[in-house]
Design a protein around this motif. Structure first.
Motif, short mmCIF file in Angstrom:
data_model
loop_
_atom_site.label_atom_id
_atom_site.label_comp_id
_atom_site.label_asym_id
_atom_site.label_seq_id
_atom_site.Cartn_x
_atom_site.Cartn_y
_atom_site.Cartn_z
N THR B 320 46.43 56.69 -1.62
CA THR B 320 45.45 57.59 -1.22
C THR B 320 44.69 58.59 -2.25
O THR B 320 43.63 58.70 -2.53
CB THR B 320 45.62 58.56 -0.01
N ALA B 321 45.70 59.07 -3.14
CA ALA B 321 45.05 60.06 -4.05
C ALA B 321 43.97 59.40 -5.05
O ALA B 321 43.06 59.72 -5.34
CB ALA B 321 46.18 60.65 -5.00
N GLY B 322 44.31 58.08 -5.48
CA GLY B 322 43.61 57.30 -6.48
C GLY B 322 42.23 57.10 -5.84
O GLY B 322 41.15 57.20 -6.25
N THR B 323 42.07 56.51 -4.58
CA THR B 323 41.08 56.05 -4.14
C THR B 323 40.26 57.42 -3.58
O THR B 323 38.83 57.25 -3.44
CB THR B 323 41.17 54.97 -2.95
N ALA B 324 40.78 58.37 -3.17
CA ALA B 324 40.30 59.52 -3.07
C ALA B 324 39.32 60.08 -4.03
O ALA B 324 38.21 60.47 -3.94
CB ALA B 324 41.02 60.84 -2.33
N MET B 325 40.07 60.06 -5.20
CA MET B 325 39.22 60.42 -6.55
C MET B 325 38.10 59.32 -6.79
O MET B 325 36.93 59.74 -7.09
CB MET B 325 39.99 60.32 -7.76
N GLY B 326 38.23 58.15 -6.45
CA GLY B 326 37.25 57.20 -6.40
C GLY B 326 36.14 57.65 -5.46
O GLY B 326 34.95 57.67 -5.99
#
Lengths: 211, 517
Positions: B320-326
């Protein structure tokens, strides 16, 4: 603290019903929150109504959004009050684990154990039905207030140390001199790291000439 | 090919000694706040925000995102060793992870979780890097109506859908919107809720709000119960090598991948963080295990320490952290509390996340994405062999930890404005944060509202002005209608589920969540 504890039904505080005159408030201290939300909503609404709006604004003005939000607040506050009246202690996970901790009986003695003894708190000395340790909270708050008042006259080094000392004392420090030394080291390290290192501008206060 | 070129450029600037140092500081800090229960990456970034004013923005953001990722690596350590989740994102891990540790498989559990977090972080970052073009294409079609719908989506998702009590979640939301409206209205010049106090004309600083609610609120909350707690749990001893055998790997790899499947989409939904996907991943693994047992393939190990129960939630959480950054970089949409604070940080540096960020600040964006890969590798190295060492952080006396946080909170708020009024506001907001924790009112909706509130209001007014008062303009276009349809169906599902569970309360026992954000 352990969030994995199974959510016990809110027996703890509800059981006391009928034993003390103010027992209706047991598990209903949240009413205060609902009333507060209604109050804030009403206040914002009155501010919105009396708001001075410059004539130049076109289209939907600056009062539309505040009006919506404050109205919603009043409704939500009322809903919360209704919920709490109908079903007291609606925060079972908090209250459940908390009271379980109290029952476990391990009251870590600071210098004054009797003030935090579970029996007294549960006996209803506070009619809001609170299990919170207001003494410790008060000490922390006092330390922050003192810091706010003293920062400019005393400077960061001393007021920061005082804040650190106040909080660590409230959390159960026992050796005044040692804690004070730790506090001074803390504020000095912060001063060095952020004033010298990162270029923050902290007030130096009465020690200004020395630093 | 284009993406690879850009990413290559990003690596070139992320691999400078200075930026590597910031990434390292970030991952260490992030792991530390992740390990410590009650502290989270949102609070850490909020405390770092004011003291990093003078840093170059690239370095600062590399550090912030490293803290975010680090928090998701560190939170599982104490879950496994002590059954004390460092963060709400690691509650699901604790269920099976601690049982593994008690069975003498602590090392395997720690390795499973660290590798799972690594896979989640790297894959999600790669997805963002390679699909950034698609995100931007969508975002460029957004007008006032779409942005308003997106903000409403974020509001409703964090407050009504995710929060355990809809009323409490919405109260948090309105409190945040109220805080956001204080100050001079930019469009009309009207002073709102300032009570004539000049220092309120510029509004309440985002640093003051986040530090007050997250840091001081947490300190007061801990103070209210520090003398009432039982003795702390002791960590389970670890032994043996921190590596997985072939049998473990064969079971963990599919679980990691399934966890990814839950984490990746959830990062883009403003659902307040990684809690929900971790529980979905955990639930799926448990069902699959029962299914396998029924077919006679392997006995159901859930409840006794099943490795799948650690692997899937950990991969989901960090995915979730990566796509949240996206979502944050491409759409300007914060989907977790930490992302919301990072959005505030962008605004502080005069940048607006969204499709234009990739054009105007392309260097920063690609350096940031590259440093996320580097940070993930650092985190794997820091967490795989040294996880038991990190658990020793719990030996820091609580009084020094919280005294230090209080001092830092006061320092940061003062340093962000050099105004004593802000310290009084900090105290008020700290009390508010304490009250919210005590009565289980979620904090994340306040932060999302404070940060997205001004955007929602200005887009609403702009849209209405274009339509000359016709409310219908806010509900046109396929994207807008699609977003509202999703909101309505989500709320509908939640309402139905709540009504059902209130009829049979024993059946759907929601797992508990600590107040950490």
């Amino acid at each position: 603290m352990n969030p994995l504890r199974e959510s016990a039904p809110p027996v703890s505080s509800g059981d006391a019903t009928g034993h003390t005159p103010d027992s209706w408030w047991r598990g209903r201290s949240e009413l205060f929150v609902g009333v507060l939300v209604i109050g804030i909503g009403a206040f914002l609404a009155s501010q919105t109504l009396t708001m001075h709006v410059p004539d130049t604004s076109t289209g939907p003005g600056p009062r539309l959004f505040p009006g919506l939000v404050s109205g919603l607040m009043v409704v939500l506050g009322a809903l919360l009050v209704l919920q709490v009246v109908r079903r007291p202690t609606t925060a079972p996970q908090e209250e459940g684990s908390e009271s379980a901790d109290v029952v476990d009986g391990s009251v870590e003695g600071s210098e004054d154990t009797s003030a935090t003894a579970p029996a007294e708190v549960r006996g209803g000395s506070e009619h809001t039905g609170s299990h919170s340790d207001w003494r410790t909270v008060g000490m922390v708050l006092a330390a922050v207030v003192a810091f706010t008042l003293l920062l400019q006259p005393l400077g960061w080094l001393l007021s920061g140390a005082l804040l650190f000392f106040g909080v660590s004392w409230a959390f159960g420090g026992k050796r005044p001199l040692f804690e004070a030394a730790v506090a001074l080291v803390y504020s000095a390290v912060v001063q060095l790291a952020f004033v010298a290192g990162l270029g923050l501008n902290l007030p130096s206060g009465i020690l200004g000439g020395l630093l | 090919m284009d993406t690879l070129m850009l990413l290559g450029g990003g690596f070139a600037s992320a691999l400078t000694p200075e930026n590597l140092l910031w990434a390292f500081v970030g991952v260490v800090l992030g792991t530390a706040v992740g390990v410590l229960p009650g502290l989270g990456s949102a609070m850490a970034v909020a405390l770092l925000l004011p003291v990093t004013f003078k840093l170059d923005p690239t370095g600062a953001f590399i550090m912030f995102t490293a803290v975010y990722y680090g928090g998701l690596f560190g939170d599982s350590t104490t879950s496994i060793l002590m059954n004390t989740p460092g963060n709400s994102s690691a509650i699901a891990t604790a269920i099976e992870g601690h049982k593994m540790a008690r069975r003498g498989k602590a090392s395997q559990a720690l390795a499973t979780s660290a590798i799972g977090a690594f896979i989640g972080a790297v894959v999600s970052t790669a997805v963002v890097a390679f699909f950034s073009g698609v995100i931007i294409d969508i975002a460029l079609r957004f007008g006032p109506a779409e942005y308003f719908a997106l903000a409403v989506f974020a509001f409703v998702a964090t407050s009504a859908v995710v929060a355990q009590s809809m009323v409490r979640g919405l109260i948090a939301l309105t409190l945040g919107l109220g805080i956001a409206m204080v100050g001079i209205d930019a469009q009309s010049g009207a002073a709102r809720f300032t009570l004539g106090v000049p220092s309120l004309f510029e509004g309440i600083g985002i640093v003051t709000v986040t530090v007050g609610l997250l840091a001081l609120g947490e300190v007061l909350h801990v103070a209210s119960r520090i003398h009432r707690q039982g003795p702390d749990a002791r960590p389970v001893k670890t032994g043996g090598t921190l590596w997985l055998g072939r049998g473990d790997l064969r079971r963990a790899i599919p679980a990691w991948l399934r966890g990814l499947g839950f984490g990746l989409p959830f990062g883009t939904i403003p659902a307040g963080g990684s809690e929900i996907p971790t529980f979905l991943a955990y639930g799926t693994e448990r069902k699959l295990s029962q299914l396998r047992a029924r077919r006679g393939k392997r006995p159901d190990e859930f409840g006794k320490g099943a490795i799948e129960g650690v692997a899937a939630p950990e991969a989901a959480a960090s995915a979730t952290a990566g796509t949240a950054m996206g979502a944050l970089l491409g759409l300007g949409l914060p989907t977790s509390a930490t992302a919301a604070i990072m959005l505030a940080a962008f605004q502080q540096y005069g940048m607006q996340p969204g499709p234009l960020l990739f054009e105007r600040n392309a260097d920063l964006v690609w350096a940031l994405l590259a440093s996320l890969f580097i940070g993930s590798v650092m985190l794997l190295i820091l967490n795989l062999p040294f996880a038991p060492l990190w658990a020793k952080l719990l030996l820091i006396p609580k009084r020094y930890l919280y005294a230090g946080i209080t001092g830092f909170a006061a320092l940061g708020v003062y340093a962000s404005s050099y105004a004593i009024t802000d310290l009084w506001l900090l105290i008020l907001l700290g009390l508010l944060g304490f009250m919210m924790r005590r009565y289980a009112i979620p904090v994340a909706p306040v932060l999302i509202a404070v940060i997205l509130g001004p955007l929602a209001e200005s887009e609403l007014r702009r849209g209405l002005a274009i339509g000359q008062g016709d409310v219908g303009v806010m509900f046109t276009g396929p994207i807008t209608l699609g977003i509202y349809a999703v909101i309505l169906s989500a709320v509908g599902i939640v309402v139905v589920a709540r009504v059902r569970s209130s009829r049979s309360p024993a059946e759907t026992e929601e797992p508990k969540t600590p107040s950490t954000v």
